[in-house]
Write an enzyme that holds these catalytic residues in place. Structure first.
Site, PDB file in Angstrom:
ATOM      1  N   LYS A  39       0.979  -1.158  -0.099  1.00 59.57           N
ATOM      2  CA  LYS A  39       0.023   0.092   0.044  1.00 59.57           C
ATOM      3  C   LYS A  39       0.920   1.152   0.040  1.00 59.57           C
ATOM      4  O   LYS A  39       1.840   1.288   0.723  1.00 59.57           O
ATOM      5  CB  LYS A  39      -0.784   0.014   1.278  1.00 59.57           C
ATOM      6  CG  LYS A  39      -1.963   1.263   1.528  1.00 59.57           C
ATOM      7  CD  LYS A  39      -3.172   0.902   0.670  1.00 59.57           C
ATOM      8  CE  LYS A  39      -4.001   2.104   0.363  1.00 59.57           C
ATOM      9  NZ  LYS A  39      -3.441   2.912  -0.783  1.00 59.57           N
ATOM     10  N   GLN A  68       7.295   3.999   3.874  1.00 60.72           N
ATOM     11  CA  GLN A  68       5.801   3.620   3.945  1.00 60.72           C
ATOM     12  C   GLN A  68       5.599   2.390   4.755  1.00 60.72           C
ATOM     13  O   GLN A  68       4.616   2.097   5.453  1.00 60.72           O
ATOM     14  CB  GLN A  68       5.384   3.420   2.347  1.00 60.72           C
ATOM     15  CG  GLN A  68       3.775   3.248   2.130  1.00 60.72           C
ATOM     16  CD  GLN A  68       3.172   4.740   2.284  1.00 60.72           C
ATOM     17  OE1 GLN A  68       3.752   5.570   1.498  1.00 60.72           O
ATOM     18  NE2 GLN A  68       2.301   4.813   2.844  1.00 60.72           N
ATOM     19  N   LYS A 111       5.642   3.202   8.128  1.00 64.10           N
ATOM     20  CA  LYS A 111       4.374   4.236   8.417  1.00 64.10           C
ATOM     21  C   LYS A 111       3.208   3.509   8.540  1.00 64.10           C
ATOM     22  O   LYS A 111       2.395   3.552   9.455  1.00 64.10           O
ATOM     23  CB  LYS A 111       4.486   5.186   7.389  1.00 64.10           C
ATOM     24  CG  LYS A 111       3.164   5.979   7.311  1.00 64.10           C
ATOM     25  CD  LYS A 111       2.971   6.955   6.136  1.00 64.10           C
ATOM     26  CE  LYS A 111       4.267   7.338   5.564  1.00 64.10           C
ATOM     27  NZ  LYS A 111       4.257   8.415   4.771  1.00 64.10           N
ATOM     28  N   LYS A 125       5.432   1.721  -3.251  1.00 64.53           N
ATOM     29  CA  LYS A 125       5.607   2.925  -3.621  1.00 64.53           C
ATOM     30  C   LYS A 125       5.520   3.016  -5.404  1.00 64.53           C
ATOM     31  O   LYS A 125       6.330   2.044  -5.478  1.00 64.53           O
ATOM     32  CB  LYS A 125       6.379   4.038  -2.887  1.00 64.53           C
ATOM     33  CG  LYS A 125       6.082   5.325  -3.163  1.00 64.53           C
ATOM     34  CD  LYS A 125       5.141   5.903  -1.998  1.00 64.53           C
ATOM     35  CE  LYS A 125       4.761   7.444  -2.355  1.00 64.53           C
ATOM     36  NZ  LYS A 125       3.935   8.060  -1.175  1.00 64.53           N
ATOM     37  N   GLY A 179      -2.601   8.315  -4.381  1.00 67.40           N
ATOM     38  CA  GLY A 179      -2.229   9.418  -4.839  1.00 67.40           C
ATOM     39  C   GLY A 179      -0.889   9.722  -4.209  1.00 67.40           C
ATOM     40  O   GLY A 179      -0.440   9.236  -2.979  1.00 67.40           O
ATOM     41  N   ASP A 180      -0.107  10.782  -4.839  1.00 70.82           N
ATOM     42  CA  ASP A 180       1.027  11.428  -3.892  1.00 70.82           C
ATOM     43  C   ASP A 180       1.352  12.600  -4.850  1.00 70.82           C
ATOM     44  O   ASP A 180       0.409  13.098  -5.499  1.00 70.82           O
ATOM     45  CB  ASP A 180       2.400  10.428  -3.986  1.00 70.82           C
ATOM     46  CG  ASP A 180       3.432  10.796  -3.373  1.00 70.82           C
ATOM     47  OD1 ASP A 180       3.341  10.695  -1.974  1.00 70.82           O
ATOM     48  OD2 ASP A 180       4.300  11.297  -3.781  1.00 70.82           O
ATOM     49  N   ASN A 223      -2.095  18.816  -2.021  1.00 64.91           N
ATOM     50  CA  ASN A 223      -3.043  18.284  -1.419  1.00 64.91           C
ATOM     51  C   ASN A 223      -2.744  18.300   0.284  1.00 64.91           C
ATOM     52  O   ASN A 223      -3.512  18.763   1.150  1.00 64.91           O
ATOM     53  CB  ASN A 223      -3.152  16.784  -1.715  1.00 64.91           C
ATOM     54  CG  ASN A 223      -4.190  15.826  -0.796  1.00 64.91           C
ATOM     55  OD1 ASN A 223      -3.672  15.246   0.077  1.00 64.91           O
ATOM     56  ND2 ASN A 223      -5.539  16.033  -0.914  1.00 64.91           N
ATOM     57  N   SER A 257      -6.861   5.764   3.794  1.00 63.11           N
ATOM     58  CA  SER A 257      -6.797   4.908   2.611  1.00 63.11           C
ATOM     59  C   SER A 257      -7.429   3.430   3.167  1.00 63.11           C
ATOM     60  O   SER A 257      -8.046   2.779   2.502  1.00 63.11           O
ATOM     61  CB  SER A 257      -5.362   4.746   2.005  1.00 63.11           C
ATOM     62  OG  SER A 257      -5.431   5.764   0.898  1.00 63.11           O
TER      63      SER A 257
HETATM   64  P1  NDP Z   1       0.749  17.576  -4.412  1.00 63.19           P
HETATM   65  O1  NDP Z   1       1.265  17.451  -5.768  1.00 63.19           O
HETATM   66  O2  NDP Z   1      -0.643  18.101  -4.128  1.00 63.19           O
HETATM   67  O3  NDP Z   1       1.402  18.877  -3.871  1.00 63.19           O
HETATM   68  C1  NDP Z   1       2.927  19.097  -3.862  1.00 63.19           C
HETATM   69  C2  NDP Z   1       3.082  20.443  -3.507  1.00 63.19           C
HETATM   70  O4  NDP Z   1       4.550  20.409  -3.194  1.00 63.19           O
HETATM   71  C3  NDP Z   1       3.058  21.433  -4.388  1.00 63.19           C
HETATM   72  O5  NDP Z   1       2.789  22.760  -4.127  1.00 63.19           O
HETATM   73  C4  NDP Z   1       4.401  21.548  -5.534  1.00 63.19           C
HETATM   74  O6  NDP Z   1       4.575  22.671  -6.399  1.00 63.19           O
HETATM   75  C5  NDP Z   1       5.431  21.300  -4.058  1.00 63.19           C
HETATM   76  N1  NDP Z   1       6.542  20.803  -4.583  1.00 63.19           N
HETATM   77  C6  NDP Z   1       6.626  19.424  -5.388  1.00 63.19           C
HETATM   78  N2  NDP Z   1       8.102  19.288  -5.583  1.00 63.19           N
HETATM   79  C7  NDP Z   1       8.613  20.375  -4.934  1.00 63.19           C
HETATM   80  C8  NDP Z   1      10.043  20.511  -5.176  1.00 63.19           C
HETATM   81  N3  NDP Z   1      11.157  19.839  -5.790  1.00 63.19           N
HETATM   82  N4  NDP Z   1      10.435  21.732  -4.677  1.00 63.19           N
HETATM   83  C9  NDP Z   1       9.566  22.486  -3.979  1.00 63.19           C
HETATM   84  N5  NDP Z   1       8.076  22.252  -3.798  1.00 63.19           N
HETATM   85  C10 NDP Z   1       7.841  21.005  -4.444  1.00 63.19           C
HETATM   86  O7  NDP Z   1       1.405  16.641  -3.489  1.00 63.19           O
HETATM   87  P2  NDP Z   1       0.970  16.128  -2.070  1.00 63.19           P
HETATM   88  O8  NDP Z   1       0.454  17.257  -1.361  1.00 63.19           O
HETATM   89  O9  NDP Z   1       0.200  14.935  -2.174  1.00 63.19           O
HETATM   90  O10 NDP Z   1       2.420  15.450  -1.416  1.00 63.19           O
HETATM   91  C11 NDP Z   1       3.379  16.384  -0.584  1.00 63.19           C
HETATM   92  C12 NDP Z   1       4.232  15.577   0.315  1.00 63.19           C
HETATM   93  O11 NDP Z   1       3.312  14.746   1.165  1.00 63.19           O
HETATM   94  C13 NDP Z   1       5.114  14.450  -0.566  1.00 63.19           C
HETATM   95  O12 NDP Z   1       6.269  14.598  -0.007  1.00 63.19           O
HETATM   96  C14 NDP Z   1       4.053  13.346  -0.421  1.00 63.19           C
HETATM   97  O13 NDP Z   1       5.012  11.981  -0.503  1.00 63.19           O
HETATM   98  C15 NDP Z   1       3.812  13.404   0.951  1.00 63.19           C
HETATM   99  N6  NDP Z   1       2.615  12.679   1.465  1.00 63.19           N
HETATM  100  C16 NDP Z   1       1.364  12.706   0.707  1.00 63.19           C
HETATM  101  C17 NDP Z   1       0.182  12.111   1.063  1.00 63.19           C
HETATM  102  C18 NDP Z   1      -1.044  12.150   0.305  1.00 63.19           C
HETATM  103  O14 NDP Z   1      -1.970  11.768   0.799  1.00 63.19           O
HETATM  104  N7  NDP Z   1      -1.188  12.759  -0.671  1.00 63.19           N
HETATM  105  C19 NDP Z   1       0.256  10.899   1.948  1.00 63.19           C
HETATM  106  C20 NDP Z   1       1.569  11.181   2.786  1.00 63.19           C
HETATM  107  C21 NDP Z   1       2.565  11.760   2.458  1.00 63.19           C
HETATM  108  P3  NDP Z   1       4.521  22.821  -7.702  1.00 63.19           P
HETATM  109  O15 NDP Z   1       3.095  22.765  -7.959  1.00 63.19           O
HETATM  110  O16 NDP Z   1       5.319  23.966  -8.012  1.00 63.19           O
HETATM  111  O17 NDP Z   1       5.344  21.448  -8.278  1.00 63.19           O
END
Ligand code: NDP
Length: 448
Positions: free
Chosen positions: A92, A113, A116, A128, A167-168, A243, A380
């Protein structure tokens, strides 16, 4: 922290066998640093190459993803799925679409993961996946064709009892919908539990979208309570505007805090009246534009800094929620100088090892991502439960479960840290509590 000498050869072998995968090395090193205390107390955990097996993914799949863009050109990307550990349940973990994706990044995420998912107490293994596909600037039709091609290969490795992605970064409700549609078409099965993060119209769970951000805030709230305080009246800074960041900001506000700044990969915005979340949602979730638009649309009291570090903005609570290694030692020193009280990682491994050390030495409450952002995967798993029983819970019911899970994760990290002689060290607590659960299951299953 030093690695116990019994564990040094394990790290050396991981580095040798996975050459060049810097993020994976970083994640393994951090866990091994915590395990010295476990093998000192329970030497049997170092037997039967148990730790070596935990560091080696069960399966790694790499595949070609060909697709046709809007101008009729054929494009090729690379797809990955790392099925890391299935001792506790089906693999997962999310799928990431970002140009930086490579095998080492997916392996670090799959490794994290595994622990976690164990911390949630729910029956889910770790995995992943992702692709180096860059969704930015792509039309809806291109995103759909890409998702369909990606799933055309991936579907043969999935199943509600086998591997359940979500998603991620770069993968939200829209992409999950396209992937689920293709899975259903290829298999001729309405197997709702094969993907999570689905839309409410076709088997999704209420509160899944909010779960990672809300969960991280629940965790930090519980951590603040250990010092007799809470979010009320405090200023936070949240990096990212995706997100996790959006729903982290929403919950901070609900708990009486305010958010001074948020960001994306091109820069950050500061709003002296507190970030206007409706505007961020409009820009990011509807228009899919850059965060710089925020300052253009809402001129009074806001400014936009291109390419700067968001951690320059003074705050009492910092919640890095964008990506790995986005908060460096230099940033951590600045946050400490500015009086930060607590750091809660919404993203996976956003703080460099240097930054973590600086926070811990300064006595800042520090919640590592593998514990603090576990609310997403936990919800999830609740989505999988609803799918299995063909049921649909209310938002309140689901959020209540999420809040209880986050409290349990917090308490289990805190109690484990205490038991192993490091009270208040949530990194150690999370690594050991997660490890012990996976290790016990693996031992019971024999050498697999
Ligand atoms: P999104 O794609 O929804 O958002 C990512 C955000 O981070 C965007 O604002 C993006 O900006 C920014 N970002 C991405 N890459 C970079 C970078 N290299 N430098 C600076 N900013 C960056 O992703 P999520 O919110 O889903 O995920 C964010 C983090 O949370 C990740 O580490 C993910 O692994 C972790 N996570 C997510 C979960 C989930 O349920 N979605 C669960 C647990 C962890 P831009 O639009 O400019 O790329």
């Amino acid at each position: 922290m030093q690695i116990d000498e019994k564990l040094e050869p394990i790290l050396a072998e991981v580095l040798r066998r996975n050459a060049g995968e810097a993020e994976f090395h970083q994640a393994v090193r951090e866990v091994l640093e915590s395990l010295g205390r476990v093998v000192a107390k329970h030497p049997d955990y170092a037997e039967d190459a148990l730790i070596e097996r935990i560091c080696e993914p069960e399966r790694q799949i790499i595949f070609r993803v060909p697709w046709v863009d809007d101008s009729g050109q054929v494009q090729i990307n690379r797809g990955f799925r790392v099925q890391f550990n299935s001792a506790l349940g089906p693999y997962k973990g999310g799928i990431r679409f970002h140009p930086s994706v490579n095998l080492g990044i997916i392996k670090f995420l799959g490794f994290e993961q595994t622990f976690k998912n164990a911390l949630t107490g729910l029956p889910i293994g770790g995995g992943k996946g992702g692709s180096d596909f860059n969704p930015r600037g792509r039309s809806d039709a291109e995103i759909m064709r890409f998702c369909q091609s990606f799933m055309t290969e991936l579907h043969r490795h999935l199943g509600e009892h086998t591997d359940v992605p979500a998603g991620d970064i770069g993968v939200g409700g829209r992409e999950i919908g396209y992937m689920f549609g293709q899975y259903k078409r290829l298999t001729n099965r309405y197997e709702a539990g094969v993907l999570t993060g689905k839309g409410l119209a076709y088997g999704g769970s209420r509160a899944r979208r909010e779960a990672t951000g809300y969960g991280a805030v629940y965790f930090v709230e519980r951590m603040l309570a250990t010092r007799g305080t809470d979010f009320a009246g405090k200023t936070a800074v949240v990096s990212g505007a995706g997100n996790v960041a959006i729903y982290t900001m929403e919950k901070i506000r609900a708990f009486g805090g305010s958010v001074a700044a948020c960001s994306d990969s091109t820069g950050y915005v500061v709003d002296e009246n507190g970030i206007d979340l409706d505007l961020v949602k409009e820009i990011k979730e509807v228009r899919r534009e850059r965060i710089s638009e925020y300052a253009r649309l809402k001129r009074t009291g806001t400014h936009y800094i291109e390419n700067g570090s968001i951690w320059d903005v003074p705050c009492q609570i910092a919640m890095p929620s964008a990506t790995q290694n986005e908060l460096t030692g230099k940033d951590a020193r600045k946050l400490v100088r500015n009086g930060v009280l607590a750091v809660g990682e919404g993203a996976n491994m956003p703080s460099t090892p240097d930054a973590v050390r600086i926070f811990q030495e300064a006595g800042v409450l520090f919640a590592p991502g593998k514990a603090a952002n576990a609310g997403g995967v936990a919800t999830s798993a609740l989505e999988m439960q609803q799918n299995a029983s063909r049921d649909s819970w209310t938002f309140e019911q689901t959020e209540e479960r999420l809040a209880a899970i986050m409290r349990n994760i917090h308490d289990s990290c805190a109690e484990t840290a205490e038991e192993y002689g490091a009270p208040g060290d949530y990194v150690l607590g999370a690594n050991i509590a997660g490890f012990v659960r996976v290790a016990q299951a693996m031992r019971a299953l024999g050498v697999t």
